[in-house]
Scaffold this active site. Structure first.
Site, mmCIF file in Angstrom:
data_model
loop_
_atom_site.group_PDB
_atom_site.id
_atom_site.type_symbol
_atom_site.label_atom_id
_atom_site.label_comp_id
_atom_site.label_asym_id
_atom_site.label_seq_id
_atom_site.Cartn_x
_atom_site.Cartn_y
_atom_site.Cartn_z
ATOM 1 N N THR A 1 0.819 -1.212 0.000
ATOM 2 C CA THR A 1 0.000 0.000 0.000
ATOM 3 C C THR A 1 0.851 1.260 0.000
ATOM 4 O O THR A 1 1.859 1.349 0.705
ATOM 5 C CB THR A 1 -0.915 0.007 1.232
ATOM 6 O OG1 THR A 1 -1.743 -1.140 1.190
ATOM 7 C CG2 THR A 1 -1.778 1.250 1.264
ATOM 8 N N SER B 1 -6.211 0.747 -3.061
ATOM 9 C CA SER B 1 -6.734 -0.439 -3.733
ATOM 10 C C SER B 1 -6.176 -0.603 -5.146
ATOM 11 O O SER B 1 -6.084 -1.720 -5.654
ATOM 12 C CB SER B 1 -8.264 -0.359 -3.802
ATOM 13 O OG SER B 1 -8.830 -0.332 -2.508
ATOM 14 N N GLY C 1 2.565 -2.670 8.506
ATOM 15 C CA GLY C 1 2.776 -3.337 9.781
ATOM 16 C C GLY C 1 4.197 -3.838 9.928
ATOM 17 O O GLY C 1 4.814 -4.296 8.970
ATOM 18 N N ARG D 1 -28.459 -10.068 34.054
ATOM 19 C CA ARG D 1 -28.882 -8.717 34.414
ATOM 20 C C ARG D 1 -30.400 -8.628 34.402
ATOM 21 O O ARG D 1 -31.061 -9.012 33.442
ATOM 22 C CB ARG D 1 -28.295 -7.731 33.406
ATOM 23 C CG ARG D 1 -28.717 -6.279 33.623
ATOM 24 C CD ARG D 1 -28.007 -5.659 34.821
ATOM 25 N NE ARG D 1 -27.915 -4.226 34.693
ATOM 26 C CZ ARG D 1 -28.850 -3.368 35.058
ATOM 27 N NH1 ARG D 1 -29.988 -3.803 35.556
ATOM 28 N NH2 ARG D 1 -28.651 -2.069 34.915
ATOM 29 N N GLY E 1 -24.458 0.827 30.083
ATOM 30 C CA GLY E 1 -23.266 1.549 30.511
ATOM 31 C C GLY E 1 -22.123 0.630 30.870
ATOM 32 O O GLY E 1 -20.953 0.981 30.672
ATOM 33 N N THR F 1 -11.626 -2.353 5.938
ATOM 34 C CA THR F 1 -10.864 -1.703 4.872
ATOM 35 C C THR F 1 -9.513 -2.333 4.600
ATOM 36 O O THR F 1 -8.957 -2.118 3.522
ATOM 37 C CB THR F 1 -10.666 -0.202 5.163
ATOM 38 O OG1 THR F 1 -10.153 -0.027 6.482
ATOM 39 C CG2 THR F 1 -11.979 0.539 5.044
ATOM 40 N N GLU G 1 -6.862 -5.493 3.775
ATOM 41 C CA GLU G 1 -7.011 -6.633 2.863
ATOM 42 C C GLU G 1 -8.091 -6.356 1.815
ATOM 43 O O GLU G 1 -8.711 -7.270 1.280
ATOM 44 C CB GLU G 1 -7.309 -7.926 3.623
ATOM 45 C CG GLU G 1 -6.134 -8.475 4.413
ATOM 46 C CD GLU G 1 -4.932 -8.813 3.533
ATOM 47 O OE1 GLU G 1 -5.126 -9.304 2.408
ATOM 48 O OE2 GLU G 1 -3.797 -8.568 3.967
ATOM 49 N N ASP H 1 -10.772 -2.793 0.668
ATOM 50 C CA ASP H 1 -11.996 -2.112 1.082
ATOM 51 C C ASP H 1 -13.189 -2.972 0.676
ATOM 52 O O ASP H 1 -13.255 -3.501 -0.434
ATOM 53 C CB ASP H 1 -12.063 -0.742 0.396
ATOM 54 C CG ASP H 1 -13.360 -0.023 0.695
ATOM 55 O OD1 ASP H 1 -14.350 -0.300 -0.023
ATOM 56 O OD2 ASP H 1 -13.404 0.786 1.625
#
Length: 656
Positions: free
Chosen positions: A151, A157, A190, A323, A413, A434, A436, A438
C-alpha cells in the site's frame, strides 16, 4: 425446520437442550486440535488484555512482539510453511489457528498476520527455492521480522498504479529501489515502525527502460542494531483508533540497491544481463496471478471478524441472562434482559448470522486448503476461491462492526467500560472493513466474476473492460452464465404479481428460503447487466456507465454472497444427525434466512415476491423463533469455545 421439545422452566421457557461439547466439536471441525492449542496459548498470555491499557505505546508493541515470538515457538503461527522450514504444509490449519487467535488481543492477531501471513506468505508464494532456503526458517521462528510493503499513500486499492520503482542495473546486477514522491511512500505498513528488518516491497519493475508492471522484491530495512540502512527512511504512523500494539509505519527508498536475487521470481525473472522472462505473457494476467497467491489474507481476515463477533455475542448474551431490569408485576422479581422480546430481537438474529457466516467461512477455509495444497488445480476453482474470499471477507467484517456495536449497547453503561472488552473489540476490528481490501471494492470483484462467469478474460478486466464485455453480450447470456439460472426457468410461468409459489411454501421451508435469495440474486444480476448494456448502447462513456450502476453492482454482489452463506448453513444442517443440536441449528438457520428476507423486504415487495400479509407473517415467525432460542442462547454462545479469560468482562459477568 423443527421445534424443540423439553421440560418447561418456571419462567415459561424450555430448559436448554444443547450438547455444548458436541456443538463445539462441530464448529472446530477437523482442526479442533489446532484450535485447542491456540486456546491454551491465549490463556497463557491473557494478561496482555489488561496490560494493553496500561503500557506505553512502545512497551505495548514490544509486549505484543514478545507474545508473537512465544507463539511462533509452539509452531502455531506457520502451519502453512513446508515442514523443512518449521511448518506442516497445512494451509487450512493456519487459517483455523488465525481464526482462534482472534479471540484474544487483536494486535497480536494482526502482528501474526503481518509476520507469517503477509511477509512470510509473500516469500513462500512469490519466491522460489533460493528465497525459501534463505528466509523461511527464520521467518517461521520469528527470528527474521518483516513487512508487506504494498500500500502507498496515493495508491490504496489500485495496486497496479503504485509509484515505487525497481530499476535493473545490468552493470552491477542490482535493482535500484526508488520512491519518486510522497504519494508513492509505502504507508500503514505493519512491522515497519519498530521491528521489521526486511520488507516484501511491491514496485514497478523497470528493465532496459521498459516497465514490466508490478513485481515484488525482498529489501533489507534495518541493520542488526535496528537502525535504518542507508537510503531507507522510516516513519511512524503514530497513534491509531485501535491495534496500537502493531507498529505501523511509512517507508521511503532513496536509490536503495539490492541484488538481482532479491526479486521474488516465481512468475517472472530477470537474467544477469538484463533479459526479462515470464511464462505468463499478459502483464495484467501476471499481476492478477501474483495477487491471487496472496488470497490467504482475505480468508484469514474474514475468519477473524467472525471470531470477534463470537466474543461480543458471548459477553452480551451471558450478561443479558444475568442482568435484571423491571418487573412484569408488582409482586414479581425484576425480569432478565434476555427474557424481553426486544432484547431477543436485537441479539438472536445476529447470533444466527454469526453461525451462518461461520459455516460459510469453514467452507471457504476448506476450499482455500484444497487450492493451495494442490488438490484443486483448475483456474475456475481458483477464481471462485478469490471471489468467495472477497465476498465473505466483506460480509464477515461488516457483521463484526455491527454485532460488536449492538452487543455493546445491549450491555448498557457497563458495556462502555474498557474492562469489559468492548472498547478494544470496537477499536481493533474497525479497520477490518478496509484492510485486505476495502469491502466495497471487494464486492465489485465479486460482481465482476458474476457478470463474466470468471471467463478467461476475467483477470485482465478493468471496470471499463467489464462494462464493454457485458455490453457486447445479450442480457440473456449473462443470466445463463450464472450459477442460479435454473431458478429463472422454474419461475418463467409466474406472472408479475402472482405469488402462488410464495403462498404454497411454508415459512420454515429451506427450499423457500433458498428460492427467495436465489431469485433476488438472479433478478439483480440481470438488472445490472441490462443497465450496463443500456448505458453503453446509448453512447455513454464506459466509466460513467459503471459509476451510475455501481450501487446496483454492489447490491448484486451482496445478494450473491448472502445466498452462498445460506446455502452453506443449509448444507451443514442436512448432515446433522437427529438430536438437540440439529434442532438448535435448525432454529438458527431459519432465523438467519427469515431475518435476511425481512431486512430486504422492501425489495421483495417491489418485485412481487412478498405480499404484505406474508411479510407480516415472516416478522411474527422471527419473533417466535427468538422465543424458542431464548433457553438455548447461553449454550449456543458457550459452544463457540471462547476461553473465559478472553471474555475479560468481570464487571459484566462476575455477579449473579
Amino acid at each position: 425446520m423443527a421445534t424443540p421439545t423439553s421440560k418447561v422452566s418456571e419462567n415459561g421457557y424450555a430448559q436448554p437442550v444443547v450438547d455444548v461439547p458436541a456443538l463445539t466439536r462441530l464448529l472446530d471441525g477437523e482442526h479442533a486440535a489446532v484450535r485447542d492449542k491456540v486456546r491454551v496459548s491465549l490463556v497463557e498470555h491473557a494478561g496482555l488484555l489488561d496490560e494493553a491499557e496500561e503500557l506505553s505505546r512502545d512497551a505495548y508493541r514490544d509486549r505484543v512482539l514478545e507474545t508473537v515470538v512465544a507463539m511462533a515457538g509452539t509452531g502455531q503461527t506457520a502451519y502453512h510453511f513446508p515442514a523443512e522450514y518449521g511448518g506442516a504444509g497445512d494451509f487450512g490449519a493456519t487459517v483455523a489457528a488465525f481464526e482462534t487467535t482472534a479471540f484474544g488481543d487483536l494486535s497480536v492477531l494482526v502482528k501474526v498476520g503481518v509476520q507469517f501471513g503477509l511477509w512470510g506468505g509473500a516469500v513462500l508464494n512469490l519466491g522460489t527455492q533460493w528465497h525459501h532456503d534463505a528466509y523461511l526458517a527464520d521467518i517461521a521462528a520469528g527470528r527474521l521480522l518483516g513487512c508487506f510493503a504494498m500500500t502507498e499513500s496515493g495508491h490504496g486499492s489500485n495496486v497496479q498504479a503504485i509509484g515505487t520503482t525497481a530499476t535493473y542495473d545490468a552493470e552491477t546486477r542490482e535493482f535500484v529501489i526508488q520512491t519518486p514522491d510522497d504519494a508513492s511512500r509505502k504507508d500503514f505498513i505493519g512491522n515497519a515502525a519498530r521491528h521489521g528488518r526486511m520488507a516484501a516491497v511491491f514496485a514497478q519493475l523497470i528493465v532496459d527502460g521498459d516497465n514490466k508492471g508490478v513485481h515484488c522484491l525482498v529489501v533489507p530495512l534495518r541493520d542488526e542494531e535496528g537502525q535504518p540502512l542507508p537510503g531507507v527512511r522510516i516513519g511512524d504512523c503514530g497513534h491509531k483508533m485501535g491495534l496500537n500494539g502493531v507498529d505501523n509505519g511509512r517507508l521511503w527508498f532513496d536509490d536503495v540497491r539490492v541484488p538481482r536475487e532479491a526479486l521474488l521470481n516465481r512468475f517472472a525473472d530477470v537474467s544477469e544481463d538484463g533479459a526479462y522472462s515470464s511464462e505468463i505473457e499478459s502483464a495484467n494476467r501476471r499481476f492478477f496471478t501474483m495477487l491471487g497467491t496472496l488470497v490467504m489474507g482475505r480468508v484469514s481476515v474474514a475468519g477473524a471478524g467472525i471470531s470477534a463477533s463470537k466474543v461480543a455475542m458471548a459477553i452480551a448474551t451471558r450478561y443479558a441472562d444475568r442482568r435484571r431490569q423491571f418487573a412484569t408485576d408488582d409482586d414479581q422479581p425484576e425480569q432478565l434482559l434476555l427474557d424481553y422480546g426486544l432484547h431477543q430481537r436485537r441479539l438472536f438474529p445476529l447470533l444466527a448470522r454469526t453461525y451462518a457466516l461461520h459455516f460459510a467461512q469453514d467452507g471457504l477455509r476448506r476450499q482455500f486448503d484444497d487450492v493451495f495444497s494442490g488438490r484443486a488445480t483448475s483456474e475456475e476453482i481458483r477464481r471462485d476461491l478469490e471471489s468467495k474470499a472477497a465476498g465473505i471477507k466483506a460480509l464477515g467484517t461488516w457483521h463484526a462492526t455491527r454485532t460488536i456495536q449492538e452487543c455493546r449497547e445491549a450491555c448498557g453503561g457497563a458495556g462502555y467500560l474498557s474492562a469489559n472488552r468492548f472498547a478494544a473489540l470496537k477499536a481493533d476490528t474497525d479497520v477490518f472493513t478496509t484492510f485486505e481490501g476495502d469491502n466495497h471494492v471487494l464486492l465489485q470483484l465479486v460482481a465482476k466474476g458474476l457478470l463474466t462467469d470468471y471467463s478467461s478474460e476475467f483477470g485482465d478486466m478493468s471496470q471499463f473492460d467489464l462494462v464493454k464485455f457485458v455490453a457486447s453480450m445479450a442480457v440473456d447470456q449473462v443470466v445463463e452464465r450464472t450459477m442460479a439460472h435454473r431458478l429463472i426457468e422454474r419461475l418463467r410461468d409466474v406472472l408479475p404479481g402472482d405469488d402462488k409459489w410464495n403462498q404454497d411454501a411454508g415459512l420454515l421451508d429451506p427450499a423457500y428460503h433458498l428460492d427467495m435469495l436465489r431469485f433476488r440474486e438472479e433478478h439483480m444480476l440481470a438488472g445490472a447487466a441490462k443497465r450496463l448494456k443500456r448505458g453503453v448502447d446509448s453512447g455513454m462513456p464506459a466509466g460513467e456507465v459503471f459509476s451510475r450502476v455501481q450501487d446496483h453492482v454492489i447490491a448484486t454482489a451482496n445478494a450473491h454472497v448472502e445466498r452462498l452463506v445460506l446455502e452453506s448453513f443449509v448444507a451443514v444442517f442436512a448432515t446433522l444427525p437427529q438430536g438437540p443440536n440439529r434442532v438448535a441449528l435448525g432454529l438458527l438457520c431459519d432465523l438467519f434466512a427469515l431475518s435476511t428476507i425481512e431486512a430486504d423486504r422492501g425489495w421483495f415487495m417491489e418485485h412481487n415476491r412478498l405480499t404484505t400479509n406474508r411479510s407480516k407473517a415472516i416478522s411474527r415467525e422471527i419473533n417466535d423463533l427468538c422465543r424458542k432460542l431464548r433457553p438455548l442462547a447461553v449454550d449456543l454462545v458457550d459452544a463457540f469455545g471462547v476461553p473465559e479469560e478472553m471474555l475479560r468482562a468481570e464487571e459484566l459477568l462476575s455477579w449473579e
